[in-house]
Design an enzyme around this catalytic site. Sequence first.
Site, PDB file in Angstrom:
ATOM      1  N   MET A  55       7.484   1.939  -4.627  1.00  0.00           N
ATOM      2  CA  MET A  55       7.643   0.839  -4.937  1.00  0.00           C
ATOM      3  C   MET A  55       8.617   0.970  -5.954  1.00  0.00           C
ATOM      4  O   MET A  55       7.868   1.295  -7.703  1.00  0.00           O
ATOM      5  CB  MET A  55       7.009  -0.445  -5.055  1.00  0.00           C
ATOM      6  CG  MET A  55       6.231  -0.793  -3.214  1.00  0.00           C
ATOM      7  SD  MET A  55       5.440   0.291  -2.921  1.00  0.00           S
ATOM      8  CE  MET A  55       4.998  -0.229  -1.405  1.00  0.00           C
ATOM      9  N   GLY A  74      11.205  -0.889   4.828  1.00  0.00           N
ATOM     10  CA  GLY A  74      10.825  -1.109   3.754  1.00  0.00           C
ATOM     11  C   GLY A  74       9.932  -0.596   3.551  1.00  0.00           C
ATOM     12  O   GLY A  74       8.600  -0.707   3.769  1.00  0.00           O
ATOM     13  N   CYS A  75       9.477  -1.324   1.711  1.00  0.00           N
ATOM     14  CA  CYS A  75       8.213  -1.084   1.094  1.00  0.00           C
ATOM     15  C   CYS A  75       7.446  -2.456   2.348  1.00  0.00           C
ATOM     16  O   CYS A  75       7.459  -3.389   2.774  1.00  0.00           O
ATOM     17  CB  CYS A  75       8.118  -1.771  -0.224  1.00  0.00           C
ATOM     18  SG  CYS A  75       6.504  -2.512  -0.899  1.00  0.00           S
ATOM     19  N   PHE A  76       6.343  -2.124   2.347  1.00  0.00           N
ATOM     20  CA  PHE A  76       4.645  -2.514   3.212  1.00  0.00           C
ATOM     21  C   PHE A  76       4.917  -4.445   2.555  1.00  0.00           C
ATOM     22  O   PHE A  76       4.185  -4.481   3.191  1.00  0.00           O
ATOM     23  CB  PHE A  76       4.085  -1.593   3.676  1.00  0.00           C
ATOM     24  CG  PHE A  76       3.374  -0.567   2.879  1.00  0.00           C
ATOM     25  CD1 PHE A  76       3.096  -1.016   1.180  1.00  0.00           C
ATOM     26  CD2 PHE A  76       3.186   0.218   3.613  1.00  0.00           C
ATOM     27  CE1 PHE A  76       2.195   0.137   0.668  1.00  0.00           C
ATOM     28  CE2 PHE A  76       2.001   0.981   2.179  1.00  0.00           C
ATOM     29  CZ  PHE A  76       1.934   0.994   1.222  1.00  0.00           C
ATOM     30  N   TRP A  77       4.745  -4.114   1.279  1.00  0.00           N
ATOM     31  CA  TRP A  77       4.149  -5.670   0.726  1.00  0.00           C
ATOM     32  C   TRP A  77       5.055  -6.663   1.125  1.00  0.00           C
ATOM     33  O   TRP A  77       4.712  -7.339   1.683  1.00  0.00           O
ATOM     34  CB  TRP A  77       4.460  -5.135  -0.856  1.00  0.00           C
ATOM     35  CG  TRP A  77       3.708  -4.013  -1.720  1.00  0.00           C
ATOM     36  CD1 TRP A  77       2.315  -3.919  -1.511  1.00  0.00           C
ATOM     37  CD2 TRP A  77       3.658  -4.040  -2.546  1.00  0.00           C
ATOM     38  NE1 TRP A  77       2.281  -2.801  -1.966  1.00  0.00           N
ATOM     39  CE2 TRP A  77       3.473  -2.773  -3.123  1.00  0.00           C
ATOM     40  CE3 TRP A  77       5.164  -4.374  -3.913  1.00  0.00           C
ATOM     41  CZ2 TRP A  77       3.086  -1.944  -4.724  1.00  0.00           C
ATOM     42  CZ3 TRP A  77       4.965  -3.627  -5.027  1.00  0.00           C
ATOM     43  CH2 TRP A  77       4.034  -2.489  -5.392  1.00  0.00           C
TER      44      TRP A  77
END
Length: 219
Positions: free
Chosen positions: A1, A39-42
Site C-alpha cells: 500500500m 485492491g488493498c485488502f484493508w
Amino acid sequence: MVLNETRPAAEEGVPIPAPIADERAAPASGAETAVLAGGCFWGVQGVFQHVKGVLSATSGYTGGKQEDARYSAVGTGDTGHAESVQIRFDPKTVSYGKLLQIYFSVAHDPTLLNRQGPDSGTQYRSTIFPQTPEQARIAEGYIAQLGDAHVFPAAIKTTIEPGRTFYAAEDYHQNFLTLNPTYPYIVINDMPKVENLKKLFPDNYRADPVLTPVSKSTN
C-alpha cells in the site's frame, strides 16, 4: 500500500442493480464462504466487516503458492497472489449476489486493470475467486449483466479464478481499517468506501464491524 496524497480519494460508490441471478436457495443452516480481491485488502475487509450477515472477513492472499503467501513476497507482484478477503457469511441474512453487488458498487473500482487508488500491480487486481460452481455462475452472469447495462464508464476488468486457495495474511493486516481510522492511507482511500456502503446500502450496513480474531504474537 502506497500513500500518495497527490492521487484522488476513493471514488464515489456507483449505484448498480442487484444481480438477476442469485443463489437458488439459502441452506437450512450453516455459513458460506466468498473470496474477493479488489485492491488493498484493508479497505475491502473494512467494507465487508460492516455488512449485516457477514460473520467474519479476513485479509489474505489468493492465487499463488502457499510458500509465497506473505506480504513481502506478494508485494513484488510476481507470485500470482492477489490481496484478497475471505468472507464468511450467513446466506439467510445476506446472499452471495448481494455481496457481489456491494463489491462492485462500493468496495473497489472494477474497471481498473491491476490497480486501485495509489496501488498498482497484479496483486491489486480485481478478481472473484468462486468457491463453488454456483458462485462462478452467479459471478459470470452478473459481470455480463452489468456490462450490458453500461453502469460503469468503462469495461469491467474483473477476472474469475476458480480453484484457488486462500491464505490468511499476517496479523498486523487484520482489522487495519478499524484499528487505524486516522492513518492517512485509510482516511483518503478506504473510509469513503465505508461511508458509501452506509449511503447506498443502508439496509445492509451495520455500525459495529465484526472483527477478525488474531493471535497475541506479532508476525
